[in-house]
Structures are given as structure tokens and as C-alpha cells.
Design a protein around this motif. Structure first.
Motif, short mmCIF file in Angstrom:
data_model
loop_
_atom_site.label_atom_id
_atom_site.label_comp_id
_atom_site.label_asym_id
_atom_site.label_seq_id
_atom_site.Cartn_x
_atom_site.Cartn_y
_atom_site.Cartn_z
N HIS A 32 14.12 -27.80 -19.06
CA HIS A 32 13.38 -28.36 -20.19
C HIS A 32 13.97 -27.91 -21.54
O HIS A 32 13.69 -28.51 -22.56
N ARG A 33 14.82 -26.91 -21.53
CA ARG A 33 15.42 -26.40 -22.77
C ARG A 33 16.66 -27.18 -23.20
O ARG A 33 17.28 -26.84 -24.21
N ILE A 34 17.04 -28.21 -22.45
CA ILE A 34 18.18 -29.05 -22.82
C ILE A 34 17.65 -30.31 -23.48
O ILE A 34 16.79 -31.00 -22.92
N VAL A 35 18.16 -30.58 -24.67
CA VAL A 35 17.67 -31.73 -25.43
C VAL A 35 18.85 -32.60 -25.87
O VAL A 35 20.00 -32.16 -25.90
N SER A 36 18.51 -33.81 -26.22
CA SER A 36 19.49 -34.74 -26.75
C SER A 36 19.71 -34.42 -28.23
O SER A 36 18.82 -33.88 -28.89
N ARG A 37 20.84 -34.80 -28.75
CA ARG A 37 21.05 -34.61 -30.19
C ARG A 37 20.17 -35.56 -31.00
O ARG A 37 19.98 -35.38 -32.18
N ASN A 38 19.61 -36.57 -30.31
CA ASN A 38 18.76 -37.57 -30.98
C ASN A 38 17.29 -37.46 -30.60
O ASN A 38 16.54 -38.40 -30.81
N GLY A 39 16.89 -36.38 -30.00
CA GLY A 39 15.49 -36.24 -29.60
C GLY A 39 15.37 -35.36 -28.37
O GLY A 39 16.24 -34.56 -28.07
N LEU A 40 14.28 -35.52 -27.65
CA LEU A 40 14.02 -34.66 -26.50
C LEU A 40 14.94 -34.93 -25.32
O LEU A 40 15.25 -34.02 -24.56
N GLY A 41 15.33 -36.17 -25.09
CA GLY A 41 16.04 -36.51 -23.87
C GLY A 41 15.02 -36.73 -22.76
O GLY A 41 13.83 -36.79 -23.01
N GLY A 42 15.48 -36.80 -21.53
CA GLY A 42 14.58 -37.06 -20.42
C GLY A 42 14.07 -35.79 -19.77
O GLY A 42 14.43 -34.69 -20.15
N TYR A 43 13.22 -35.98 -18.76
CA TYR A 43 12.72 -34.86 -17.96
C TYR A 43 12.21 -35.40 -16.65
O TYR A 43 11.48 -36.38 -16.61
N SER A 44 12.61 -34.75 -15.53
CA SER A 44 12.21 -35.27 -14.23
C SER A 44 10.96 -34.64 -13.66
O SER A 44 10.64 -34.90 -12.52
N GLY A 45 10.27 -33.82 -14.44
CA GLY A 45 9.00 -33.29 -13.96
C GLY A 45 7.98 -34.39 -13.76
O GLY A 45 8.16 -35.52 -14.24
N ASP A 46 6.92 -34.07 -13.08
CA ASP A 46 5.92 -35.06 -12.71
C ASP A 46 5.36 -35.82 -13.93
O ASP A 46 5.13 -37.01 -13.86
N GLY A 47 5.20 -35.13 -15.03
CA GLY A 47 4.68 -35.76 -16.24
C GLY A 47 5.76 -36.25 -17.18
O GLY A 47 5.47 -36.64 -18.31
N GLY A 48 7.02 -36.23 -16.75
CA GLY A 48 8.12 -36.72 -17.55
C GLY A 48 8.27 -35.97 -18.87
O GLY A 48 8.06 -34.75 -18.93
N VAL A 49 8.62 -36.71 -19.90
CA VAL A 49 8.89 -36.10 -21.20
C VAL A 49 7.65 -35.38 -21.76
O VAL A 49 7.79 -34.39 -22.49
N GLU A 50 6.46 -35.82 -21.38
CA GLU A 50 5.24 -35.13 -21.83
C GLU A 50 5.23 -33.68 -21.34
O GLU A 50 4.85 -32.78 -22.08
N ASP A 51 5.65 -33.46 -20.09
CA ASP A 51 5.73 -32.09 -19.58
C ASP A 51 6.81 -31.29 -20.32
O ASP A 51 6.60 -30.13 -20.64
N LYS A 52 7.94 -31.92 -20.59
CA LYS A 52 9.01 -31.24 -21.32
C LYS A 52 8.52 -30.81 -22.69
O LYS A 52 8.72 -29.67 -23.11
N LEU A 53 7.85 -31.70 -23.39
CA LEU A 53 7.31 -31.40 -24.71
C LEU A 53 6.29 -30.26 -24.62
O LEU A 53 6.30 -29.34 -25.43
N TRP A 54 5.44 -30.31 -23.61
CA TRP A 54 4.42 -29.26 -23.43
C TRP A 54 5.09 -27.91 -23.19
O TRP A 54 4.70 -26.90 -23.79
N LEU A 55 6.11 -27.88 -22.32
CA LEU A 55 6.80 -26.62 -22.01
C LEU A 55 7.51 -26.06 -23.24
O LEU A 55 7.45 -24.86 -23.51
N LEU A 56 8.19 -26.92 -24.00
CA LEU A 56 8.88 -26.46 -25.21
C LEU A 56 7.89 -25.95 -26.25
O LEU A 56 8.14 -24.94 -26.92
N THR A 57 6.77 -26.63 -26.38
CA THR A 57 5.73 -26.20 -27.32
C THR A 57 5.16 -24.85 -26.89
O THR A 57 4.95 -23.96 -27.72
N LEU A 58 4.91 -24.67 -25.59
CA LEU A 58 4.42 -23.40 -25.07
C LEU A 58 5.36 -22.26 -25.45
O LEU A 58 4.92 -21.17 -25.82
N GLU A 59 6.66 -22.52 -25.38
CA GLU A 59 7.66 -21.50 -25.69
C GLU A 59 7.89 -21.32 -27.19
O GLU A 59 8.59 -20.41 -27.61
N GLY A 60 7.33 -22.22 -27.99
CA GLY A 60 7.56 -22.14 -29.44
C GLY A 60 8.95 -22.57 -29.83
O GLY A 60 9.50 -22.14 -30.85
#
Length: 154
Positions: free
Chosen positions: A119-147
Motif C-alpha cells: 500500500h506504500r507504493i503510489v503512482s506519480r499521478n495519484g494513489l495507483g491501484g490496490y488488490s486488497g478486498d476494498g481496492g483503493v479505498e483500503d489503500k487510502l485507509w491504510l496510508l491515512t492510518l500511517e499518516g
């Protein structure tokens, strides 16, 4: 192979162990539940990580993801990215070799998400994808949790 599930803020997760090493973390509740010392310790670490990722530190137990040598090199590099930081696909490609696309493919095949922090890998143009069950929403949540700094869309 022993499995143990846990309730996490992003939904149920299941850890799988083989020969004293974690080989996968999957979204969903596993059918069989076996409380081995390794799985219990990994579950407890995840509970503390969801409380405070920076205080939990890097995952302290052995991981053994199944994959190609290249994928393993990418996954090892992911583990070196501290909680609260991000790196682009391009930057990781420059570090381990390959292209941003090959990095994305390896990241997408990570069998141990969160513990191997894809989840710590991002696109230069935004979040990029995520294969977790909730997709990019999970990636965003995890990154936000980590600050972590969230990339803006171009």
C-alpha cells in the motif's frame, strides 16, 4: 497449513503459516482456525499495528512469500519503506530494476499485503491501484492510518 483469522478495521483477515513462516495474508475469514505460536504472535502484532503502525515497527517474524526472484526482490524493497512513507512505482523500479509496470505487476501479486506493505507504493499521478478486498479505498485507509502523505491526482 495452519491458518488464523482476525477482525481488523478493514475487515476480516486470515494469516497462513508454513514451516514457521507467514506465507499469506488474505481478506476474509478462513475456514480452519489453528492457534500456532507464530500465528498468534503475528495476529497480536497486527492488532498493535492497527492501533499505531509507527509504534509497532516492522513486522518481526519470518515471511516466505511464494513468487519469482524478481517479485521477491520487489517485496523485499517494499519492506524497507517505513510506515508513514510512500514511494512511487518509478522510484522503486529505479531501485530494484525493471519498469514501473513490472513493479506494479509484482506489487499486485504480493501474497502478504500489509506485512509486505504494498500500500506504500503510489503512482506519480495519484494513489495507483490496490488488490486488497476494498481496492483503493483500503489503500487510502491504510496510508491515512500511517499518516503517510497522500499523492494528489494530476
Amino acid at each position: 497449513m495452519p491458518q488464523l483469522s482476525l477482525h481488523a478495521p478493514i475487515g476480516p483477515l486470515t494469516l497462513t503459516e508454513e514451516d514457521g513462516k507467514i506465507i499469506s495474508l488474505d481478506w476474509g475469514w478462513g475456514r480452519d482456525q489453528t492457534e500456532t505460536p507464530m500465528l498468534c504472535a503475528a495476529r497480536d502484532w497486527l492488532d498493535s499495528w492497527f492501533d499505531d503502525p509507527k509504534a509497532a515497527g516492522p513486522f518481526p517474524f519470518p515471511l516466505e512469500p511464494f513468487g519469482t526472484d524478481y517479485q521477491k526482490r520487489v517485496w523485499q524493497a517494499l519492506c524497507a519503506i517505513p510506515a508513514g512513507e510512500v514511494k512511487t512505482y518509478q522510484a522503486l523500479a529505479e531501485e530494484v530494476g525493471g519498469s514501473p509496470r513490472s513493479i506494479g505487476q509484482a506489487v499486485g501479486r504480493n501474497p502478504i499485503p500489509i506485512l509486505i506493505p504494498c500500500h506504500r507504493i503510489v503512482s506519480r499521478n495519484g494513489l495507483g491501484g490496490y488488490s486488497g478486498d476494498g481496492g483503493v479505498e483500503d489503500k487510502l485507509w491504510l496510508l491515512t492510518l500511517e499518516g503517510a502523505p497522500l499523492p494528489s491526482k494530476a
